[in-house]
Design an enzyme around this catalytic site. Structure first.
Site, PDB file in Angstrom:
ATOM      1  N   LYS A   5      -1.690  -9.876   0.132  1.00  0.00           N
ATOM      2  CA  LYS A   5      -3.706 -10.242   0.813  1.00  0.00           C
ATOM      3  C   LYS A   5      -3.701 -10.585  -0.584  1.00  0.00           C
ATOM      4  O   LYS A   5      -3.774 -10.940  -1.716  1.00  0.00           O
ATOM      5  CB  LYS A   5      -4.100  -9.047   1.220  1.00  0.00           C
ATOM      6  CG  LYS A   5      -4.237  -8.200  -0.223  1.00  0.00           C
ATOM      7  CD  LYS A   5      -4.741  -6.868   0.909  1.00  0.00           C
ATOM      8  CE  LYS A   5      -5.549  -6.064  -0.490  1.00  0.00           C
ATOM      9  NZ  LYS A   5      -6.877  -5.546  -0.140  1.00  0.00           N
ATOM     10  N   SER A  64       0.742  -1.286   0.048  1.00  0.00           N
ATOM     11  CA  SER A  64       0.199  -0.174  -0.092  1.00  0.00           C
ATOM     12  C   SER A  64       0.994   1.241  -0.122  1.00  0.00           C
ATOM     13  O   SER A  64       1.316   1.238  -0.150  1.00  0.00           O
ATOM     14  CB  SER A  64      -0.419   0.007   1.365  1.00  0.00           C
ATOM     15  OG  SER A  64      -1.899   1.216   1.274  1.00  0.00           O
ATOM     16  N   HIS A  65       1.260   2.401   1.006  1.00  0.00           N
ATOM     17  CA  HIS A  65       1.518   3.236   1.673  1.00  0.00           C
ATOM     18  C   HIS A  65       2.415   3.773   1.768  1.00  0.00           C
ATOM     19  O   HIS A  65       3.716   4.392   1.776  1.00  0.00           O
ATOM     20  CB  HIS A  65       0.603   4.435   2.368  1.00  0.00           C
ATOM     21  CG  HIS A  65       0.228   3.173   3.001  1.00  0.00           C
ATOM     22  ND1 HIS A  65      -0.322   2.677   3.569  1.00  0.00           N
ATOM     23  CD2 HIS A  65       1.193   3.414   4.836  1.00  0.00           C
ATOM     24  CE1 HIS A  65      -0.540   2.200   4.676  1.00  0.00           C
ATOM     25  NE2 HIS A  65       0.100   2.968   5.086  1.00  0.00           N
ATOM     26  N   ASP A  98      -0.769   1.592  -4.285  1.00  0.00           N
ATOM     27  CA  ASP A  98      -1.653   0.612  -4.818  1.00  0.00           C
ATOM     28  C   ASP A  98      -3.163   1.443  -5.230  1.00  0.00           C
ATOM     29  O   ASP A  98      -4.370   0.251  -5.823  1.00  0.00           O
ATOM     30  CB  ASP A  98      -1.933  -0.713  -4.068  1.00  0.00           C
ATOM     31  CG  ASP A  98      -2.691  -0.339  -2.643  1.00  0.00           C
ATOM     32  OD1 ASP A  98      -2.403   0.420  -2.093  1.00  0.00           O
ATOM     33  OD2 ASP A  98      -3.319  -1.776  -2.264  1.00  0.00           O
ATOM     34  N   LYS A 130     -11.215  -0.298  -1.148  1.00  0.00           N
ATOM     35  CA  LYS A 130     -11.415   1.737  -0.657  1.00  0.00           C
ATOM     36  C   LYS A 130     -11.087   1.719  -2.718  1.00  0.00           C
ATOM     37  O   LYS A 130     -10.199   1.325  -3.310  1.00  0.00           O
ATOM     38  CB  LYS A 130     -11.209   1.961  -0.185  1.00  0.00           C
ATOM     39  CG  LYS A 130      -9.499   1.613   0.198  1.00  0.00           C
ATOM     40  CD  LYS A 130      -8.825   2.102   1.406  1.00  0.00           C
ATOM     41  CE  LYS A 130      -7.350   2.124   1.575  1.00  0.00           C
ATOM     42  NZ  LYS A 130      -7.169   0.859   2.327  1.00  0.00           N
ATOM     43  N   ASP A 143      -5.625   3.115  -3.484  1.00  0.00           N
ATOM     44  CA  ASP A 143      -7.034   2.575  -3.273  1.00  0.00           C
ATOM     45  C   ASP A 143      -7.350   3.626  -2.271  1.00  0.00           C
ATOM     46  O   ASP A 143      -7.693   3.725  -1.175  1.00  0.00           O
ATOM     47  CB  ASP A 143      -7.007   1.026  -2.215  1.00  0.00           C
ATOM     48  CG  ASP A 143      -6.115   0.911  -1.057  1.00  0.00           C
ATOM     49  OD1 ASP A 143      -4.841   1.683  -0.961  1.00  0.00           O
ATOM     50  OD2 ASP A 143      -6.096  -0.345  -0.876  1.00  0.00           O
ATOM     51  N   ARG A 144      -6.099   4.437  -1.996  1.00  0.00           N
ATOM     52  CA  ARG A 144      -6.348   5.867  -0.699  1.00  0.00           C
ATOM     53  C   ARG A 144      -6.185   7.341  -1.784  1.00  0.00           C
ATOM     54  O   ARG A 144      -5.936   6.891  -3.051  1.00  0.00           O
ATOM     55  CB  ARG A 144      -4.721   5.908  -0.155  1.00  0.00           C
ATOM     56  CG  ARG A 144      -4.961   4.995   1.237  1.00  0.00           C
ATOM     57  CD  ARG A 144      -3.923   4.938   1.844  1.00  0.00           C
ATOM     58  NE  ARG A 144      -3.677   3.436   3.354  1.00  0.00           N
ATOM     59  CZ  ARG A 144      -3.809   4.012   4.382  1.00  0.00           C
ATOM     60  NH1 ARG A 144      -2.859   5.211   4.558  1.00  0.00           N
ATOM     61  NH2 ARG A 144      -3.801   2.942   4.664  1.00  0.00           N
TER      62      ARG A 144
HETATM   63  C1  G16 Z   1      -5.342  -0.768   5.221  1.00  0.00           C
HETATM   64  C2  G16 Z   1      -6.589  -1.313   6.078  1.00  0.00           C
HETATM   65  C3  G16 Z   1      -7.520   0.137   5.897  1.00  0.00           C
HETATM   66  C4  G16 Z   1      -6.960   0.523   7.825  1.00  0.00           C
HETATM   67  C5  G16 Z   1      -5.788   0.950   7.153  1.00  0.00           C
HETATM   68  C6  G16 Z   1      -4.783   1.810   8.753  1.00  0.00           C
HETATM   69  O1  G16 Z   1      -4.957   0.415   4.407  1.00  0.00           O
HETATM   70  O2  G16 Z   1      -7.331  -1.639   3.895  1.00  0.00           O
HETATM   71  O3  G16 Z   1      -8.663  -0.522   6.144  1.00  0.00           O
HETATM   72  O4  G16 Z   1      -7.536   1.772   7.582  1.00  0.00           O
HETATM   73  O5  G16 Z   1      -4.666   0.107   6.530  1.00  0.00           O
HETATM   74  O6  G16 Z   1      -4.438   0.222   8.806  1.00  0.00           O
HETATM   75  P1  G16 Z   1      -3.767   0.605  11.008  1.00  0.00           P
HETATM   76  O7  G16 Z   1      -3.887   1.571  10.593  1.00  0.00           O
HETATM   77  O8  G16 Z   1      -4.010  -0.899  11.275  1.00  0.00           O
HETATM   78  O9  G16 Z   1      -2.475   1.053  10.162  1.00  0.00           O
HETATM   79  P2  G16 Z   1      -3.845   0.334   3.168  1.00  0.00           P
HETATM   80  O10 G16 Z   1      -4.072   1.065   1.728  1.00  0.00           O
HETATM   81  O11 G16 Z   1      -2.518  -0.198   3.589  1.00  0.00           O
HETATM   82  O12 G16 Z   1      -4.152  -1.327   2.135  1.00  0.00           O
END
Ligand code: G16
Length: 543
Positions: A126, A113-114, A279, A376, A281-282
């Site tokens: 995943k 992700s980020h 990726d 998302k 989604d954000r």
């Molecule tokens: C993931 C999850 C999100 C979550 C985020 C932060 O996002 O898909 O639902 O809100 O992590 O999670 P945490 O607070 O546990 O770090 P992404 O964009 O990283 O896949």
């Protein structure tokens, strides 16, 4: 092409977190590491014989190599078909869409992700189920159980496939279909939004900057914003994906996307700006002179979604993760919509979306989406904003001001303390948990605690219960602090402190957010003895 069954020993710590397995890239690169996790996943879902899988990732370092491993294993495990994004690329929402469109049995999405990419950065993997959404806890628990006893995996002894050639090829008896990653996703977007109206907006001189952060959204944003919608060339910045995201941190927040924030805060900044993550989604939404918090963005979208053709019939309901501000709840209440509060993690929205209880979902962590996919979706959020701006013909600032004047404003910020020693972070959380029952009535930093609890969620669709999903402190006057440890970090522990205060319509609606929250910030830091326990005096990131 020979099938090979390889003995293996379990790796420690292959426990999926908030969103799949995330580790340092070098951990994933250990011989057998990906294989053990993938075979555990296949075993946990009852095998993949005869099944169709979607495979793709955000293009980060080790993406292509891991895809080759997965394809060989899928073929050796008897999968019928693999649908793969060209070059191994698929944004997470596009992968979700492909799983749904093609009625696949599931998918493997490669992304952290980020988090940054590179051999010394992060990697992730995943599994998504047939509704296109992240595997729910029942499945991730089964995967984890398998990782602890795995003793062999199946693969093929064969050369790598060329992932760049669109079309169909074969790997042993499995068909491998390499598809353009953008086409199906762009088609879906055109069914949801008024592309003519958005095109007219750009033709009238409206300016947009979209920062793809050298990540997977670049090709999607270029094709849709500049190609289909006619935004000028150069609207999309950092549009070419790279394995290390241009050595950047592909996290669309005011810290990591600072150049974009600086641009919109300038006098000659664009009318609208947005960014997405590794990726895709954000999202981060900005207007000239204004940053829109993800929580406010969800509320604004809920209030205005009917202006887009795909949502013209109204919304079934709205869901948000517990730490997300309650701004969307006020819209839901005013419009008589169902409103749901789930634990952090997109996987918790899947049942609500499948059951038709909600249409829009959102999280404070820069995630917004709808029932069009089961992830998302960053670019979707940008297009919905554009559709609303095209319909209302006012600025982002005016939309926010109008929203707050109608519903009041939930001042909101998240403070992250990153890479804390795990024992210190656990000590802080345990210390506070032990005191929860005694907190009501306590005065801290001049604020009285009205209530305190540990969030527990019962899924209204399948009745499953998820406990220990964050500590909530409610202050008299309606303020709130939430504390939880991140489930996506790869180094030590990240403490997230979510802070919120409501100001009714007609009140002080235009304060600086950190000033507006200063009392709650100070009280929360004192309450959990943040500096004393962790040694930290200031957050690393404030959203
Ligand atoms: C993931 C999850 C999100 C979550 C985020 C932060 O996002 O898909 O639902 O809100 O992590 O999670 P945490 O607070 O546990 O770090 P992404 O964009 O990283 O896949």
């Amino acid at each position: 092409m020979t099938k090979v069954t390889q003995p293996c020993t379990p790796f420690e710590g292959q426990k999926p977190g908030t969103s799949g397995l995330r580790k340092k890239t070098r951990v994933f690169m250990q011989p057998g590491f990906v294989e053990c996790f993938v075979q555990s996943t296949f075993n946990a879902v009852g095998g993949v014989a005869g099944k169709t899988l979607v495979v793709g990732g955000d293009g980060r370092y080790f993406n292509a190599e891991a895809i080759q491993i997965i394809l060989r294993m899928a073929a050796a495990n008897g999968a019928k078909r693999a649908i793969v994004g060209q070059g191994g690329l698929l944004s997470t929402p596009a992968a979700s869409n492909l799983i749904r469109q093609r009625k696949a049995d599931g998918g493997l999405i490669l992304s952290a992700s980020h988090n940054p990419g590179g051999i010394d950065a992060d990697f992730g993997l995943k599994y998504n189920i047939s509704n296109g959404g992240p595997a729910p806890e029942g499945v991730t628990d089964a995967i984890f159980a398998q990782t602890k006893t795995i003793s062999e995996y199946h693969t093929l002894d064969t050369a790598d496939l060329d992932l760049n050639q669109i079309g169909e090829t074969a790997l042993d008896e499995m068909a491998v279909e390499i598809v353009d990653p953008v086409t199906d996703y762009a088609d879906l977007m055109q069914t949801l939004f008024d592309f003519d109206a958005i095109r007219a907006l750009f033709a009238g001189g409206f300016s947009l900057r979209f920062d793809a952060m050298h990540a997977v959204t670049g090709p999607y944003a270029t094709a849709i914003l500049e190609g289909l919608l006619g935004a000028p060339d150069g609207t999309v910045m950092n549009a070419v994906p790279s394995v290390d995201f241009g050595k950047g941190h592909p996290d669309p927040n005011p810290i990591w996307a600072k150049p974009l924030v600086d641009l919109v805060m300038g006098d000659d900044g664009p009318d609208f700006a947005a960014a997405s993550d590794g990726d895709g989604d954000r999202n981060m939404i900005l207007g000239r002179g204004i940053y829109v918090t993800p929580s406010d963005s969800l509320a604004v979208l809920a209030a205005n979604a009917h202006l887009a053709p795909g949502y013209a019939g109204g919304l079934a309901g709205v869901a948000r993760s517990m730490p997300t501000s309650r701004a969307a709840d006020r819209v839901a209440e005013a419009k008589g919509l169902g409103c749901y509060e789930t634990p952090t993690g997109w996987k918790f929205f899947g049942n609500l979306l499948d059951a038709g209880k909600v249409t829009l979902c959102g999280e404070e962590s820069a995630g917004t989406g709808s029932d069009h996919v089961r992830e998302k979706d960053g670019l979707w959020a940008v297009l919905l904003w554009l559709n609303i701006l095209a319909a209302r013909k006012v600025s982002v600032q005016d939309i926010l001001a109008d929203h707050w004047q109608t519903y009041g404003r939930n001042y909101y910020s998240r403070h992250d303390y990153e890479a804390i020693a795990t024992d210190k972070a656990n000590a802080l959380m345990t210390g506070l948990t032990d005191r929860m029952d005694d907190l009501p009535g306590t005065v801290v930093g001049g604020l009285t605690i009205a209530g305190a609890d540990q969030f527990s969620y019962t899924d209204p669709v399948d009745g499953s219960v998820s406990r220990n999903q964050g500590l909530r402190i409610h202050f008299e006057g309606g303020g709130r602090a939430v504390l939880r440890l991140s489930g996506t970090g790869t180094e030590g522990a990240t403490l997230r402190v979510y802070l919120e205060r409501y100001e009714p319509a007609g009140g002080d609606l235009f304060l600086d957010t950190q000033d507006a929250l200063s009392g709650i910030i100070a009280a929360t830091r004192a309450l959990c003895q943040l500096t004393e326990t962790t040694g930290r005096t200031a957050p690393d990131v404030m959203t």
